[in-house]
Design an enzyme around this catalytic site. Structure first.
Site, PDB file in Angstrom:
ATOM      1  N   LYS A   6       0.852  -1.126  -0.266  1.00 52.02           N
ATOM      2  CA  LYS A   6      -0.031  -0.221   0.175  1.00 52.02           C
ATOM      3  C   LYS A   6       0.881   1.056  -0.077  1.00 52.02           C
ATOM      4  O   LYS A   6       1.823   1.378   0.835  1.00 52.02           O
ATOM      5  CB  LYS A   6      -0.790   0.017   1.406  1.00 52.02           C
ATOM      6  CG  LYS A   6      -1.745   1.004   0.963  1.00 52.02           C
ATOM      7  CD  LYS A   6      -3.014   1.223   2.396  1.00 52.02           C
ATOM      8  CE  LYS A   6      -2.393   1.362   3.530  1.00 52.02           C
ATOM      9  NZ  LYS A   6      -3.600   1.700   4.500  1.00 52.02           N
TER      10      LYS A   6
ATOM     11  N   SER B  42      -3.384   2.614 -17.344  1.00 53.08           N
ATOM     12  CA  SER B  42      -2.454   2.408 -16.252  1.00 53.08           C
ATOM     13  C   SER B  42      -2.020   3.435 -15.561  1.00 53.08           C
ATOM     14  O   SER B  42      -2.843   4.684 -15.564  1.00 53.08           O
ATOM     15  CB  SER B  42      -1.027   1.814 -16.838  1.00 53.08           C
ATOM     16  OG  SER B  42      -0.367   2.928 -17.376  1.00 53.08           O
TER      17      SER B  42
ATOM     18  N   THR C 286      -6.371  -0.927 -12.212  1.00 51.62           N
ATOM     19  CA  THR C 286      -5.385  -0.807 -13.287  1.00 51.62           C
ATOM     20  C   THR C 286      -4.199  -1.524 -13.168  1.00 51.62           C
ATOM     21  O   THR C 286      -4.130  -2.278 -12.173  1.00 51.62           O
ATOM     22  CB  THR C 286      -5.333   0.784 -13.504  1.00 51.62           C
ATOM     23  OG1 THR C 286      -4.521   0.798 -14.924  1.00 51.62           O
ATOM     24  CG2 THR C 286      -4.519   1.466 -12.442  1.00 51.62           C
ATOM     25  N   TYR C 287      -3.078  -1.177 -13.554  1.00 55.89           N
ATOM     26  CA  TYR C 287      -1.908  -2.023 -13.500  1.00 55.89           C
ATOM     27  C   TYR C 287      -0.795  -0.813 -13.448  1.00 55.89           C
ATOM     28  O   TYR C 287      -0.824   0.490 -14.043  1.00 55.89           O
ATOM     29  CB  TYR C 287      -1.579  -2.785 -14.727  1.00 55.89           C
ATOM     30  CG  TYR C 287      -1.510  -2.263 -15.928  1.00 55.89           C
ATOM     31  CD1 TYR C 287      -0.129  -1.880 -16.534  1.00 55.89           C
ATOM     32  CD2 TYR C 287      -2.664  -2.049 -16.703  1.00 55.89           C
ATOM     33  CE1 TYR C 287      -0.118  -1.513 -17.888  1.00 55.89           C
ATOM     34  CE2 TYR C 287      -2.342  -1.621 -18.027  1.00 55.89           C
ATOM     35  CZ  TYR C 287      -1.189  -1.263 -18.668  1.00 55.89           C
ATOM     36  OH  TYR C 287      -1.072  -0.564 -19.620  1.00 55.89           O
TER      37      TYR C 287
ATOM     38  N   PRO D 245      -8.305   5.983 -19.584  1.00 53.92           N
ATOM     39  CA  PRO D 245      -9.915   5.909 -19.023  1.00 53.92           C
ATOM     40  C   PRO D 245      -9.678   6.618 -17.639  1.00 53.92           C
ATOM     41  O   PRO D 245     -10.308   7.013 -16.921  1.00 53.92           O
ATOM     42  CB  PRO D 245     -10.559   4.597 -19.078  1.00 53.92           C
ATOM     43  CG  PRO D 245      -9.751   4.211 -20.549  1.00 53.92           C
ATOM     44  CD  PRO D 245      -8.242   4.655 -20.259  1.00 53.92           C
ATOM     45  N   ALA D 246      -8.633   5.881 -16.776  1.00 60.78           N
ATOM     46  CA  ALA D 246      -8.755   6.169 -15.260  1.00 60.78           C
ATOM     47  C   ALA D 246      -8.299   7.539 -15.171  1.00 60.78           C
ATOM     48  O   ALA D 246      -8.576   8.127 -14.012  1.00 60.78           O
ATOM     49  CB  ALA D 246      -7.465   5.413 -14.816  1.00 60.78           C
TER      50      ALA D 246
END
Length: 116
Positions: free
Chosen positions: A9, A25, A57-58, A74-75
């Site tokens: 995190k 991403s 996402t990645y 898109p994010a």
């Protein structure tokens, strides 16, 4: 039995950019990736503190020590520059192993670079 647990995190990091025209991403400063044990291409969950958005996402590697946190594709519609987000990854591990597993949790400063 296997369960999913918190693996890594990056807590309360500032978005430095949003690039709608990129393939997709999240670009993360390489220093933050290393400190949080997230690897390039790893699936991550994003929680936006400012607007409550949650999405996946990645990760892709950004320039080391740049402080970059850029949402791509898109994010980019789910964040604005200077929003505060949490970046989370999970791992699937054995139930007994999970009882003693310690995740990598980092707390960057306001410039996204000093870790506590």
């Amino acid at each position: 039995m296997q369960i999913q647990v918190l693996k890594s995190k990056i807590h309360r990091v500032k978005v430095t950019g949003a690039d709608l025209n990129y393939i997709g991403s999240i670009t993360i400063d390489e220093t933050l990736l290393e400190a949080s044990n997230i690897i390039e291409g790893e699936k991550v969950s994003i929680v936006n503190i400012n607007n409550g958005e949650r999405f996946e996402t990645y990760a892709i590697k950004g320039e080391k020590n740049s402080g970059e946190i850029t949402l791509n594709g898109p994010a980019a519609r789910k964040v604005q520059k200077d929003d505060i987000i949490i970046i989370i990854s999970y791992a699937t591990i054995d139930f007994e192993e999970a009882k003693s597993f310690t995740p990598w949790i980092i707390f960057p400063n306001e410039e996204n670079n000093s870790l506590t």
